[in-house]
Design a protein around this motif. Structure first.
Motif, short mmCIF file in Angstrom:
data_model
loop_
_atom_site.label_atom_id
_atom_site.label_comp_id
_atom_site.label_asym_id
_atom_site.label_seq_id
_atom_site.Cartn_x
_atom_site.Cartn_y
_atom_site.Cartn_z
N LEU A 52 0.82 -1.11 -0.05
CA LEU A 52 0.02 0.07 -0.08
C LEU A 52 0.77 1.37 -0.28
O LEU A 52 0.57 2.12 -0.60
CB LEU A 52 -0.97 -0.06 1.29
CG LEU A 52 -1.79 1.40 1.27
CD1 LEU A 52 -2.75 1.17 0.07
CD2 LEU A 52 -2.64 1.04 2.50
N SER A 53 1.81 1.29 0.79
CA SER A 53 2.92 2.46 0.97
C SER A 53 3.34 2.67 -0.65
O SER A 53 3.54 3.70 -0.97
CB SER A 53 3.82 2.15 1.90
OG SER A 53 4.80 3.24 2.03
N ALA A 54 4.04 1.61 -1.18
CA ALA A 54 4.64 1.63 -2.53
C ALA A 54 3.64 1.99 -3.74
O ALA A 54 3.90 2.76 -4.56
CB ALA A 54 5.06 0.33 -2.87
N ALA A 55 2.36 1.66 -3.43
CA ALA A 55 1.30 2.23 -4.42
C ALA A 55 1.23 3.82 -4.41
O ALA A 55 0.75 4.30 -5.39
CB ALA A 55 -0.02 1.45 -4.13
N ALA A 56 1.18 4.19 -3.16
CA ALA A 56 1.05 5.78 -2.95
C ALA A 56 2.27 6.49 -3.25
O ALA A 56 2.08 7.70 -3.24
CB ALA A 56 0.39 5.95 -1.55
N ASP A 57 3.24 5.93 -3.59
CA ASP A 57 4.64 6.71 -4.10
C ASP A 57 4.16 7.39 -5.30
O ASP A 57 3.60 7.13 -6.46
CB ASP A 57 5.82 5.65 -4.50
CG ASP A 57 6.20 4.96 -3.19
OD1 ASP A 57 6.19 5.37 -2.11
OD2 ASP A 57 7.17 4.19 -3.37
N ALA A 77 -5.53 4.52 5.67
CA ALA A 77 -4.64 3.12 5.63
C ALA A 77 -3.27 3.56 4.78
O ALA A 77 -2.32 3.07 5.39
CB ALA A 77 -5.37 2.20 4.73
N VAL A 78 -3.29 4.45 4.15
CA VAL A 78 -1.93 4.96 3.70
C VAL A 78 -1.25 5.70 4.69
O VAL A 78 -0.02 5.47 4.68
CB VAL A 78 -2.30 5.99 2.29
CG1 VAL A 78 -0.90 6.58 1.70
CG2 VAL A 78 -2.76 5.27 1.10
N GLY A 79 -1.69 6.48 5.39
CA GLY A 79 -1.35 7.11 6.58
C GLY A 79 -0.75 6.15 7.59
O GLY A 79 0.71 6.18 7.96
N LEU A 80 -1.28 5.14 7.92
CA LEU A 80 -0.90 4.10 8.70
C LEU A 80 0.39 3.38 8.15
O LEU A 80 1.33 2.83 9.00
CB LEU A 80 -2.02 2.91 9.16
CG LEU A 80 -1.65 1.83 9.88
CD1 LEU A 80 -1.29 2.12 11.25
CD2 LEU A 80 -3.06 0.79 9.86
N SER A 81 0.43 2.97 6.77
CA SER A 81 1.53 2.38 6.20
C SER A 81 2.68 3.15 6.22
O SER A 81 3.85 2.48 6.45
CB SER A 81 0.95 2.02 4.78
OG SER A 81 1.24 3.14 3.92
N ARG A 82 2.71 4.39 6.34
CA ARG A 82 3.81 5.13 6.40
C ARG A 82 4.46 4.77 7.90
O ARG A 82 5.77 4.84 8.00
CB ARG A 82 3.66 6.72 6.13
CG ARG A 82 2.84 7.00 4.67
CD ARG A 82 3.98 6.35 3.76
NE ARG A 82 5.03 7.29 3.70
CZ ARG A 82 6.15 6.77 2.87
NH1 ARG A 82 6.30 5.57 2.29
NH2 ARG A 82 7.26 7.52 2.77
N PRO A 110 6.37 17.17 6.97
CA PRO A 110 5.52 16.25 7.34
C PRO A 110 5.45 15.02 6.53
O PRO A 110 6.04 14.92 5.41
CB PRO A 110 4.20 17.32 7.29
CG PRO A 110 4.57 18.17 6.21
CD PRO A 110 5.99 18.50 6.34
N SER A 111 4.46 14.02 6.52
CA SER A 111 4.47 13.12 5.53
C SER A 111 3.65 13.71 4.34
O SER A 111 2.45 13.88 4.21
CB SER A 111 3.67 11.98 6.25
OG SER A 111 3.10 10.95 5.13
N GLY A 112 4.37 13.63 3.25
CA GLY A 112 3.83 13.86 1.78
C GLY A 112 2.86 12.95 1.55
O GLY A 112 1.84 13.40 0.95
N HIS A 113 3.03 11.59 1.72
CA HIS A 113 2.20 10.55 1.30
C HIS A 113 0.64 10.87 1.99
O HIS A 113 -0.28 10.91 1.37
CB HIS A 113 2.48 9.39 1.68
CG HIS A 113 3.50 8.52 0.70
ND1 HIS A 113 4.74 9.07 0.66
CD2 HIS A 113 3.52 7.70 0.12
CE1 HIS A 113 5.66 8.26 -0.50
NE2 HIS A 113 4.72 7.48 -0.57
#
Length: 502
Positions: A51-56, A158-163, A127-130
């Motif tokens: 999920l984290s990679a998908a949001a790159d 969920a993307v935030g959690l993945s980071r 901050p987290s860019g994702h």
């Protein structure tokens, strides 16, 4: 091993209570990171890294935006456009602004399971860019389509959690990213308000299903080759290829469009028109008189009416004709003589449109160009003294639309229905102290309807009178001078082919 990571720019001179609070929050941030990132969870191991990679590079959101943009729902398409624009602005603000202003080292990921670890980014952690991009996109979409927004909000979380789970960010970075993305999305809604799809109780659409010949037999198209800077000729070729049985009547500079349209309507089973809004309006009045359904093939510069009946290009118009779905939409009559399909204006609105176009030609972004154009018109335009429904007013800006256009604002958006039976009237009164400042404050604060400068009304009939002639521009045409202009809704008088007309 406990995570580390501090704000490299935390001032040493802060008062003791504030410094103690900051250190306490950093300690809490590290503890929460350890609790999530080092959690022995098979579910997190399986899902967080992909999920984290998908949001790159926002790949996930661009893919979803493309899907929403190709859907049959107008609100989803608007949401996709708003979400992607908001995402782009947010990425710029975060990566070129906040990450440079508030440097913070990344957490040490020694305790993170190997199945979750990815290559550690080299940029600052705060901050987290994702997370910022995720929140910006989800809220941007949700402003136009609430259901899609709720679903995307869960995915953004969920993307935030993945980071955090993959060791890329502290929870505080993610929370700050969410806050920034949401704030930019909300600010964007102040500048360009979201469309309100249901501001009045509207009867069910009037729809019928016909069975036209797929080759276009019985269709007579009145085509203006000169419209859209000559694109009409290309449209003629496309129609001949896709609808070979249709008859195409091409206009020239000396053509009497009323006579030609009347003749075409009398002998056609289905009437068609290819041209800009002015040409479409001229042919539409004859389609109404003959009670023939109208197929609109966009060939003008802006094609506002065609876009609002979902005829975004010639191919989609051909598909709509072949599908045979016909809906009844409203028109507007000016003094029971002139047919309007979109808008009319007096005062400053034509000046505003021209000014905004000039700014955009200088490669200024649309929101900024809009603000510059508003300020220029408020500063330079000459007001018009009229009586609206008998009430004397002096207006600097007057807009009248066929059906309700978007949200309350003196910068109308797009309409979602063309069959609501009302005129949408918006105007600005002059003669108030500090008018520009008060108007912009009301607009940015979301309290425009409470302003004593901005007025709006919805009614089936609106009459404007004046002792001095005033010009009424309409549907892209300069229009004529009048001392009395009576606008009346022709409720669902026009039958048009379209896939999502109403």
């Amino acid at each position: 091993m406990p995570a580390t990571g501090t704000f490299d720019t935390m001032p040493r001179s802060l008062p003791y209570p504030l410094r103690t609070l900051g250190e306490g929050l950093e300690d809490l941030d590290r503890r929460l990171f350890d609790a999530v990132a080092e959690s022995p969870s098979p579910l997190l191991d399986l899902t967080m890294r992909p999920l984290s990679a998908a949001a790159d590079h926002s790949k996930l959101w661009m893919l979803i935006g493309a899907g929403l943009g190709s859907s049959g729902s107008l609100s989803m398409r608007r949401g996709a456009a708003r979400g992607l624009v908001t995402l782009g602005v947010t990425s710029l603000v975060v990566n070129q602004g906040f990450k440079r202003l508030y440097p913070r080292t990344r957490p040490l990921s020694t305790g993170v399971p190997l199945s979750r670890l990815r290559r550690q980014p080299t940029s600052n952690s705060f901050p987290s860019g994702h997370s910022a991009s995720a929140a910006a996109f989800a809220i941007g979409v949700g402003l136009e389509n609430r259901t899609a927004g709720y679903l995307l909000a869960g995915l953004a979380g969920a993307v935030g959690l993945s980071r955090v789970a993959t060791g890329a960010h502290f929870p505080g970075d993610v929370l700050a990213g969410f806050t920034l993305g949401a704030g930019i999305a909300v600010a964007g809604a102040r500048v360009i308000p979201a469309v309100e799809d249901s501001r009045a109780l509207i009867a069910e659409p009037s729809v019928e299903n016909l069975r036209p010949d797929p080759d276009g037999a019985g269709l007579v198209v009145v085509l203006n080759p000169a419209s859209g800077d000559g694109s009409g000729a290309r449209v003629a070729d496309e129609l001949r290829d896709s609808l070979p049985a249709a008859e195409i009547v091409e206009l020239d500079d000396d053509s009497d469009i009323d006579a030609i349209a009347a003749d075409a309507a009398a002998r056609a089973d289905f009437l068609g028109v290819a041209g800009g809004d002015g040409t479409v309006a001229a042919v539409a009045r004859h389609a109404i008189a003959a009670d023939k359904p109208l197929a609109v093939f966009p060939a003008g510069t802006f094609n506002h009416f065609a876009k609002d009946i979902d005829a975004v290009n010639v191919a989609s118009s051909i598909e709509s004709f072949q599908a045979g779905r016909v809906a009844r939409v409203d028109v507007v009559w000016l003094n029971d003589e002139t047919l309007l399909l979109n808008t009319a204006s007096i005062g400053a609105y034509p000046d505003f449109v021209r000014a905004r176009s000039r700014y955009q030609r200088r490669r200024i972004e649309r929101p900024t160009a809009t603000m510059h154009a508003v300020l220029k018109v408020l500063r330079d335009s000459s007001p018009v003294r009229v009586r609206i429904e008998g009430r004397p007013v002096t207006v600097s800006y007057f807009f009248l639309g066929n059906s309700v256009y978007g949200a309350p604002s003196f910068l109308p958006g797009r309409r979602t229905r063309l069959d609501d039976g009302v005129l949408d009237v918006r105007y600005l009164e002059v003669g108030h102290r500090n008018a520009t400042t008060r108007l912009l404050a009301s607009w940015l604060g979301g309290r425009l309807r409470n302003s004593t400068i901005y007025r709006e009304l919805q009614a089936p009939v609106v009459t404007i009178e004046s002792d001095e002639p005033f010009r009424v521009a309409h549907d892209g045409e300069a229009g004529n001078l009048h001392t009395r202009a009576r606008f009346r809704v022709g409720y669902r008088e026009l039958r048009v082919f379209g896939t999502s007309v109403v």
